[in-house]
Design a protein around this motif. Structure first.
Motif, PDB file in Angstrom:
ATOM      1  N   ILE A   9       0.850  -1.187   0.000  1.00 25.63           N
ATOM      2  CA  ILE A   9       0.000   0.000   0.000  1.00 25.63           C
ATOM      3  C   ILE A   9       0.886   1.237   0.000  1.00 25.63           C
ATOM      4  O   ILE A   9       1.798   1.350   0.816  1.00 25.63           O
ATOM      5  CB  ILE A   9      -0.929   0.021   1.229  1.00 25.63           C
ATOM      6  N   ALA A  10       0.604   2.161  -0.909  1.00 22.34           N
ATOM      7  CA  ALA A  10       1.382   3.394  -1.004  1.00 22.34           C
ATOM      8  C   ALA A  10       0.480   4.601  -0.771  1.00 22.34           C
ATOM      9  O   ALA A  10      -0.576   4.729  -1.385  1.00 22.34           O
ATOM     10  CB  ALA A  10       2.061   3.502  -2.372  1.00 22.34           C
ATOM     11  N   PHE A  11       0.901   5.474   0.126  1.00 17.51           N
ATOM     12  CA  PHE A  11       0.229   6.754   0.356  1.00 17.51           C
ATOM     13  C   PHE A  11       0.795   7.795  -0.607  1.00 17.51           C
ATOM     14  O   PHE A  11       2.014   7.876  -0.797  1.00 17.51           O
ATOM     15  CB  PHE A  11       0.471   7.243   1.786  1.00 17.51           C
ATOM     16  N   GLU A  22       3.106  18.189 -13.202  1.00 17.64           N
ATOM     17  CA  GLU A  22       3.510  17.262 -14.266  1.00 17.64           C
ATOM     18  C   GLU A  22       4.701  16.410 -13.830  1.00 17.64           C
ATOM     19  O   GLU A  22       4.747  15.205 -14.107  1.00 17.64           O
ATOM     20  CB  GLU A  22       3.861  18.053 -15.525  1.00 17.64           C
ATOM     21  N   THR A  23       5.640  17.049 -13.127  1.00 16.92           N
ATOM     22  CA  THR A  23       6.810  16.308 -12.655  1.00 16.92           C
ATOM     23  C   THR A  23       6.421  15.291 -11.587  1.00 16.92           C
ATOM     24  O   THR A  23       6.917  14.158 -11.567  1.00 16.92           O
ATOM     25  CB  THR A  23       7.863  17.281 -12.097  1.00 16.92           C
ATOM     26  N   PHE A  24       5.521  15.693 -10.699  1.00 18.92           N
ATOM     27  CA  PHE A  24       5.022  14.773  -9.663  1.00 18.92           C
ATOM     28  C   PHE A  24       4.397  13.543 -10.328  1.00 18.92           C
ATOM     29  O   PHE A  24       4.697  12.399  -9.955  1.00 18.92           O
ATOM     30  CB  PHE A  24       3.984  15.498  -8.793  1.00 18.92           C
ATOM     31  N   ILE A  25       3.545  13.751 -11.321  1.00 18.94           N
ATOM     32  CA  ILE A  25       2.870  12.641 -11.995  1.00 18.94           C
ATOM     33  C   ILE A  25       3.879  11.719 -12.668  1.00 18.94           C
ATOM     34  O   ILE A  25       3.796  10.482 -12.546  1.00 18.94           O
ATOM     35  CB  ILE A  25       1.853  13.180 -13.017  1.00 18.94           C
ATOM     36  N   ARG A  81       6.799   6.487 -12.299  1.00 16.18           N
ATOM     37  CA  ARG A  81       8.023   5.689 -12.255  1.00 16.18           C
ATOM     38  C   ARG A  81       8.127   4.912 -10.945  1.00 16.18           C
ATOM     39  O   ARG A  81       8.556   3.746 -10.936  1.00 16.18           O
ATOM     40  CB  ARG A  81       9.242   6.604 -12.426  1.00 16.18           C
ATOM     41  N   PHE A  82       7.727   5.537  -9.840  1.00 12.76           N
ATOM     42  CA  PHE A  82       7.747   4.828  -8.552  1.00 12.76           C
ATOM     43  C   PHE A  82       6.792   3.638  -8.590  1.00 12.76           C
ATOM     44  O   PHE A  82       7.135   2.540  -8.129  1.00 12.76           O
ATOM     45  CB  PHE A  82       7.355   5.774  -7.423  1.00 12.76           C
ATOM     46  N   ILE A  83       5.593   3.847  -9.117  1.00 12.85           N
ATOM     47  CA  ILE A  83       4.594   2.771  -9.177  1.00 12.85           C
ATOM     48  C   ILE A  83       5.097   1.613 -10.032  1.00 12.85           C
ATOM     49  O   ILE A  83       4.929   0.436  -9.675  1.00 12.85           O
ATOM     50  CB  ILE A  83       3.253   3.325  -9.710  1.00 12.85           C
ATOM     51  N   GLU A  84       5.731   1.927 -11.145  1.00 16.04           N
ATOM     52  CA  GLU A  84       6.281   0.867 -12.007  1.00 16.04           C
ATOM     53  C   GLU A  84       7.364   0.071 -11.296  1.00 16.04           C
ATOM     54  O   GLU A  84       7.511  -1.129 -11.519  1.00 16.04           O
ATOM     55  CB  GLU A  84       6.856   1.484 -13.283  1.00 16.04           C
ATOM     56  N   PRO A 134       2.677  -1.246  -6.188  1.00 19.00           N
ATOM     57  CA  PRO A 134       1.695  -1.288  -5.087  1.00 19.00           C
ATOM     58  C   PRO A 134       0.413  -1.983  -5.513  1.00 19.00           C
ATOM     59  O   PRO A 134       0.011  -1.947  -6.682  1.00 19.00           O
ATOM     60  CB  PRO A 134       1.449   0.199  -4.795  1.00 19.00           C
ATOM     61  N   ASP A 135      -0.235  -2.626  -4.561  1.00 23.18           N
ATOM     62  CA  ASP A 135      -1.541  -3.243  -4.816  1.00 23.18           C
ATOM     63  C   ASP A 135      -2.676  -2.236  -4.643  1.00 23.18           C
ATOM     64  O   ASP A 135      -3.769  -2.429  -5.180  1.00 23.18           O
ATOM     65  CB  ASP A 135      -1.759  -4.415  -3.840  1.00 23.18           C
ATOM     66  N   LEU A 136      -2.408  -1.177  -3.875  1.00 24.77           N
ATOM     67  CA  LEU A 136      -3.446  -0.200  -3.552  1.00 24.77           C
ATOM     68  C   LEU A 136      -2.789   1.145  -3.266  1.00 24.77           C
ATOM     69  O   LEU A 136      -1.715   1.200  -2.660  1.00 24.77           O
ATOM     70  CB  LEU A 136      -4.229  -0.668  -2.315  1.00 24.77           C
ATOM     71  N   LEU A 137      -3.446   2.223  -3.694  1.00 25.58           N
ATOM     72  CA  LEU A 137      -2.992   3.571  -3.383  1.00 25.58           C
ATOM     73  C   LEU A 137      -3.979   4.222  -2.423  1.00 25.58           C
ATOM     74  O   LEU A 137      -5.186   4.006  -2.519  1.00 25.58           O
ATOM     75  CB  LEU A 137      -2.894   4.424  -4.649  1.00 25.58           C
ATOM     76  N   ILE A 138      -3.460   5.034  -1.515  1.00 28.08           N
ATOM     77  CA  ILE A 138      -4.297   5.870  -0.663  1.00 28.08           C
ATOM     78  C   ILE A 138      -3.846   7.302  -0.874  1.00 28.08           C
ATOM     79  O   ILE A 138      -2.682   7.640  -0.633  1.00 28.08           O
ATOM     80  CB  ILE A 138      -4.191   5.490   0.829  1.00 28.08           C
ATOM     81  N   SER A 139      -4.742   8.140  -1.354  1.00 27.16           N
ATOM     82  CA  SER A 139      -4.405   9.526  -1.658  1.00 27.16           C
ATOM     83  C   SER A 139      -4.913  10.443  -0.555  1.00 27.16           C
ATOM     84  O   SER A 139      -5.994  10.247  -0.017  1.00 27.16           O
ATOM     85  CB  SER A 139      -5.006   9.940  -3.001  1.00 27.16           C
ATOM     86  N   ILE A 140      -4.119  11.466  -0.245  1.00 24.46           N
ATOM     87  CA  ILE A 140      -4.482  12.410   0.813  1.00 24.46           C
ATOM     88  C   ILE A 140      -5.191  13.598   0.163  1.00 24.46           C
ATOM     89  O   ILE A 140      -4.559  14.563  -0.257  1.00 24.46           O
ATOM     90  CB  ILE A 140      -3.245  12.883   1.595  1.00 24.46           C
ATOM     91  N   GLY A 141      -6.506  13.507   0.040  1.00 28.15           N
ATOM     92  CA  GLY A 141      -7.274  14.626  -0.485  1.00 28.15           C
ATOM     93  C   GLY A 141      -7.433  14.629  -1.988  1.00 28.15           C
ATOM     94  O   GLY A 141      -6.979  13.731  -2.710  1.00 28.15           O
ATOM     95  N   ALA A 142      -8.067  15.696  -2.482  1.00 29.81           N
ATOM     96  CA  ALA A 142      -8.462  15.779  -3.885  1.00 29.81           C
ATOM     97  C   ALA A 142      -7.270  15.933  -4.825  1.00 29.81           C
ATOM     98  O   ALA A 142      -7.209  15.279  -5.871  1.00 29.81           O
ATOM     99  CB  ALA A 142      -9.430  16.942  -4.072  1.00 29.81           C
ATOM    100  N   ALA A 143      -6.320  16.809  -4.484  1.00 28.88           N
ATOM    101  CA  ALA A 143      -5.174  17.036  -5.367  1.00 28.88           C
ATOM    102  C   ALA A 143      -4.335  15.771  -5.519  1.00 28.88           C
ATOM    103  O   ALA A 143      -3.941  15.404  -6.631  1.00 28.88           O
ATOM    104  CB  ALA A 143      -4.320  18.180  -4.827  1.00 28.88           C
ATOM    105  N   SER A 144      -4.094  15.072  -4.411  1.00 34.05           N
ATOM    106  CA  SER A 144      -3.328  13.822  -4.475  1.00 34.05           C
ATOM    107  C   SER A 144      -4.086  12.753  -5.252  1.00 34.05           C
ATOM    108  O   SER A 144      -3.485  11.922  -5.937  1.00 34.05           O
ATOM    109  CB  SER A 144      -3.019  13.318  -3.062  1.00 34.05           C
ATOM    110  N   SER A 145      -5.409  12.772  -5.156  1.00 34.15           N
ATOM    111  CA  SER A 145      -6.221  11.812  -5.907  1.00 34.15           C
ATOM    112  C   SER A 145      -6.058  12.025  -7.407  1.00 34.15           C
ATOM    113  O   SER A 145      -5.973  11.068  -8.190  1.00 34.15           O
ATOM    114  CB  SER A 145      -7.690  11.940  -5.516  1.00 34.15           C
TER     115      SER A 145
END
Length: 411
Positions: free
Chosen positions: A7-9, A114-117, A122-125, A129-140
């Motif tokens: 799980i990745a936050f 754009e750089t964050f995305i 690249r981190f996800i690849e 992770p099997d699941l992501l948890i995003s902190i709020g709307a922008a992270s989502s």
């Protein structure tokens, strides 16, 4: 050997060296589920070097995308050009960067996003992770864009009262919220707002409140004559000036009492305003800024009253921790993140807006030690409903439900 669930936050807020309430919740979550056998990661992109303010277990992976993969992407010519472009836009389109009623996108923010995305992808690849948890709307939204070629499920965490003050989500942020398989809110009263926005599923899971054992709660039979407040020094939401103004109205009648603020000073201009207020009312030496502390539990045990003048809170975690410590609490009725936790006259006092009503509440508690003891003990008992083990059970069931649904869709 069975593969551990990963799980990745995703947290687009300040994380490195930042003592925020959200960051504390996230770090505690990562540690708790790492202990349960999950593989946990916390991913951010902060220019500051270092680690989260709140400690993470060695088994939790922490990644600051600002410095990950290669040298950070914000020192080269492209970043400098974006800074120049923004200044030119501000010159011709004003501070709000509006032309003909249309808001022009901030080029620096766009480049950061754009750089964050790109780096999150690249981190996800690499980490899978099997699941992501995003902190709020922008992270989502960042998670949505970084996983567009995958089927990784995502849970969004809501850490704000969407209506006080009203939150205006951008179109991108709304996309992110609607993309989440589940969106979690902290109080039931927030859920309908997100359902109306089109979120697929909205669930209520409160914050976990660290528990103070019965034998370790504040001893209110011994008068310390200390009023405390915990929170970053902030004029728009935390509003420490109201507490100083309230204390000033009664300070002369109770010369042995003092007011203590614990929290980071992020806004120096506001801090100067508070200093001027203290000087105006001749409260030097009686209103004290203690800064941040990693011994808050100890400081709470040396207090008699916890005051909380916030205009809005998603979930008054500092308030809840003070209640768990056995302190009588005082807050505004209009703050849903506080009034949802406090039963007026039962586990604390709720007052109407303004310094005068806050002063009346303080004086009521100062004059009545028996009331302080009764409210403090009731608040301590009430917070047992938010014990971490109870909250983690709710979260673990949600994680299993989302993961099982995703696996079923693949079959």
């Amino acid at each position: 050997m069975l593969k551990k669930t990963r799980i990745a936050f995703i947290d687009d807020h300040a994380v490195v060296n930042f003592p925020g309430g959200i960051e504390r919740v996230v770090c505690n979550f990562c540690n708790a589920f790492a202990e349960k056998g999950y593989e946990m990661a916390l991913v951010c992109m902060n220019p500051e070097k270092g680690c989260p303010f709140f400690p993470l277990l060695p088994t939790v992976t922490f990644v600051n995308l600002w410095y990950a993969f290669d040298t950070h992407a914000f020192g080269g010519w492209r970043w400098q050009m974006k800074k120049i472009e923004k200044e030119l836009l501000r010159t011709f389109a004003g501070k709000d960067m509006r032309v003909g009623g249309r808001c022009i996108r901030d080029p620096k923010q766009a480049y950061y996003q754009e750089t964050f995305i790109q780096r999150l992808h690249r981190f996800i690849e690499a980490w899978h992770p099997d699941l992501l948890i995003s902190i709020g709307a922008a992270s989502s939204y960042l998670g949505k864009c970084a996983t567009k070629d995958t089927a990784i499920p995502m849970i969004g965490m809501g850490h704000e009262d969407p209506e006080n003050p009203p939150v205006r989500y951008s179109e991108e942020e709304q996309e992110g919220l609607r993309h989440c398989d589940v969106f979690q809110v902290l109080l039931d009263c927030y859920a309908e707002h997100y359902r109306k926005m089109g979120c697929k599923q909205v669930v209520t899971i409160p914050n976990a409140v660290p528990q103070v054992p019965d034998e370790r709660i504040a001893d209110l039979s011994v008068g310390h004559h200390r009023i405390v407040h915990i929170g970053r020094i902030d004029g728009s939401l935390k509003r420490q000036h109201l507490l100083i103004e309230a204390f000033a109205q009664i300070a002369e009648k109770y010369p042995e009492w003092s007011l203590h603020f614990y929290g980071s000073i992020d806004n120096r201009r506001y801090k100067k305003r508070l200093d001027a207020l203290i000087c105006k009312h001749q409260l030097e030496g009686r209103v004290i800024f203690e800064g941040t502390s990693d011994r808050i539990a100890v400081e709470l045990r040396k207090a008699d009253i916890f005051a909380f003048p916030s205009a809005a809170e998603s979930f008054g975690l500092a308030l809840a921790e003070a209640m768990s410590a056995g302190l009588p609490v005082l807050a505004y009725r209009s703050c849903r993140g506080a009034s949802s936790l406090v039963e007026h006259g039962g586990s604390g006092l709720l007052v109407e807006e303004g310094a005068a009503s806050l002063a009346q509440g303080l004086e009521q508690l100062i004059k009545d030690p028996a009331l302080r003891i009764r409210l403090g003990r009731a608040g301590h008992e009430a917070m047992k409903s938010y014990a971490p083990e109870r909250v983690w059970i709710q979260w673990e069931q949600l994680l299993k439900d989302v993961l099982s649904s995703e696996q079923a869709e693949r079959i």
